[in-house]
Scaffold this active site. Structure first.
Site, PDB file in Angstrom:
ATOM      1  N   GLN A   1       0.827  -1.208   0.000  1.00 54.94           N
ATOM      2  CA  GLN A   1       0.000   0.000   0.000  1.00 54.94           C
ATOM      3  C   GLN A   1       0.861   1.257   0.000  1.00 54.94           C
ATOM      4  OE1 GLN A   1      -3.344  -0.394   0.066  1.00 54.94           O
ATOM      5  NE2 GLN A   1      -3.999   1.736   0.167  1.00 54.94           N
ATOM      6  N   GLU A   2       1.949   1.223   0.762  1.00 54.16           N
ATOM      7  CA  GLU A   2       2.775   2.411   0.927  1.00 54.16           C
ATOM      8  C   GLU A   2       3.677   2.696  -0.270  1.00 54.16           C
ATOM      9  OE1 GLU A   2       2.730   4.641   3.143  1.00 54.16           O
ATOM     10  OE2 GLU A   2       1.658   3.810   4.857  1.00 54.16           O
ATOM     11  N   SER A   3       4.306   1.653  -0.825  1.00 54.67           N
ATOM     12  CA  SER A   3       5.368   1.904  -1.809  1.00 54.67           C
ATOM     13  C   SER A   3       5.387   0.960  -2.994  1.00 54.67           C
ATOM     14  CB  SER A   3       6.732   1.813  -1.108  1.00 54.67           C
ATOM     15  OG  SER A   3       6.965   0.471  -0.669  1.00 54.67           O
TER      16      SER A   3
END
Length: 475
Positions: free
Chosen positions: A328-330
């Protein structure tokens, strides 16, 4: 002797090789009571329970992303109905039919051949696709370069030549019924061995490796598997084209009607065409087929699985949840940087990285270690406020995204308006989502002011949904 060979020998010991002896399983399932659960009950719960099978076309994870023909159809159906999906995976058709009758699941979302003499309590939907059944056999051994003569064996092209042959198929599948009918048609016996614990693609793999000689498969799936096993031949049909459908309980009349109406319309759309072409018609590149990041073949989510597992283990977190957060983040890019200045796999803000002693924010191990430590830090500060650990995960994720202060504010708002400050869904999440409205961010109980709550609201949902998919297919 290998585990697979032992399994096959045991099956042969207990199975008579005549083609009309494999009927017991379906008859045993009929005695299971048919639960009364239709669309009204499903809507009241807000959740439709679905089981599908795990293979390289229906449902899998590739480079951290849940994918699959059945998964995408189910997501489109969920969007159409406004229902949430509770997806489970089981490749045993006998269990799936039992669970459908008992109400554990509402839909079997798979490539089920619809036929008139269906099992008691089962109704087939409108077809989502069409295919015919083909014989899967070897053209040559995988070790042919070592001098194997397997390639000299003639391929079966005439169905009459199946007389006396042993064909392994998934228990209670349409392939069993078709082979029995074919045995009648050719006027000779075909030895049918039903395997309960192996899905169709697993049997295809056994043919490719030489463990068994023959199996039967739907042609569209068989042709996809040629990319994995170039030594296979799937050119011999054993049926006419058949309807591929989902299954519901025969007394779920409204659910069946909604699915049918949706399928009739959806199959006419360009979106459906793209989904079908994506999984069955486009040539898979060998790069994807051999990719270690395919859950079927390599079992990796990312290049950093070992680090994620090691760091997660230190704090007794499920590595699959951390992997879902990192996706989700990266998207597993260590050099990723957000507009706000967050960097690395777990998108650490500079002050967070400094607090947890990160010297190189793009170093995968340092970044993951600090990210997991930050999650633990948040968990400790929420432990007294949200005692239930499963519920607390949602508060921790929201805090990781937007800051723990805004989550505290949403909890205070929930309590003020008569909601449960220890429950996330339909309680605290509502007030975080609406904290961008003056009515809420100007409330006297709010300390941290305005918050664009839409992002953390969806952040929690998407991470946990992906985590459920990872749990379905990753050990």
């Amino acid at each position: 002797m290998g585990k697979i060979s032992t399994l096959i020998i045991l099956v042969l010991l207990f199975c008579f090789t005549g083609c009309f002896t494999q009927k017991q399983g379906a008859e045993e399932e009929v005695s299971i009571p048919l639960v009364q659960r239709d669309l009204n009950e499903i809507k009241a719960e807000g959740l439709v329970r679905v089981v599908t099978n795990y293979n390289s076309t229906n449902y899998f994870v590739y480079k951290g992303k849940p994918m699959g023909y059945q998964l995408e159809l189910l997501q489109e159906f969920a969007n159409y109905t406004g229902l949430k999906l509770d997806i489970s995976v089981n490749n045993d058709l006998s269990t799936n039919f039992s669970d459908l009758r008992s109400g554990k699941v509402d839909i079997i979302a798979s490539n089920l051949a619809a036929f008139l003499n269906r099992q008691e309590g089962i109704a087939f939907t409108e077809p989502h696709s069409y295919s015919r059944q083909v014989l899967v056999q070897r053209k040559y051994s995988l070790d042919k370069e070592k001098g194997s003569k397997d390639g000299n064996r003639p391929l079966i092209r005439n169905q009459l030549d199946l007389a006396g042959k042993t064909v392994y198929v998934q228990k209670e599948s349409a392939y069993v019924k078709r082979l029995r009918n074919l045995s009648q048609e050719i006027g000779d016996s075909i030895n049918i061995v039903e395997i309960a614990d192996y899905e169709v693609e697993q049997l295809i793999g056994l043919v490719a490796s030489g463990e068994i000689e023959y199996t039967v498969c739907d042609e569209n799936l068989a042709r996809v598997n040629l990319n994995y096993y170039p030594n296979l031949d799937v050119e011999t049909p054993i049926s006419f084209p058949q309807k591929m459908s989902w299954a519901v309980r025969s007394n779920s009349y409204d659910l069946l009607s909604v699915i049918n109406n949706w399928l009739i319309g959806f199959k006419k759309t360009a979106r459906y065409t793209r989904i079908y072409q994506k999984y069955f018609l486009n040539k898979r590149s060998m790069h994807l087929v051999d990719e270690g990041f395919h859950s079927i073949k390599g079992g990796q989510v990312s290049d950093y699985d070992n680090i994620i597992k090691e760091e997660s283990r230190k704090f007794d977190w499920d590595w699959r949840l951390i992997a879902s957060i990192i996706y989700q983040e990266s998207r597993f890019l260590p050099s990723a940087e957000s507009w706000a200045g967050a960097r690395g796999l777990m998108q650490l803000m500079p002050e967070t990285a400094n607090y947890f002693g990160v010297s190189n924010v793009e170093n995968p191990r340092e970044n993951i270690r600090a990210g997991v430590e930050f999650l633990r830090w948040l968990d400790e500060r929420l432990k007294n406020r949200v005692p239930d650990p499963q519920e607390r995960i949602k508060f921790v994720l929201a805090s990781y995204n937007v800051g723990i202060g805004h989550v505290f504010d949403a909890m205070k708002l929930a309590e003020k308006y008569g909601k449960d400050p220890q429950k996330w869904e339909d309680n605290v999440d509502y007030y975080l989502l609406h904290k961008s409205e003056p009515k809420y961010y100007n409330d006297p109980v709010v300390k941290y002011g305005y918050c664009r709550g839409e992002e953390p609201y969806h952040y929690v949902t998407e991470i946990l949904e992906r985590y459920d998919h990872y749990k379905n297919v990753m050990q």
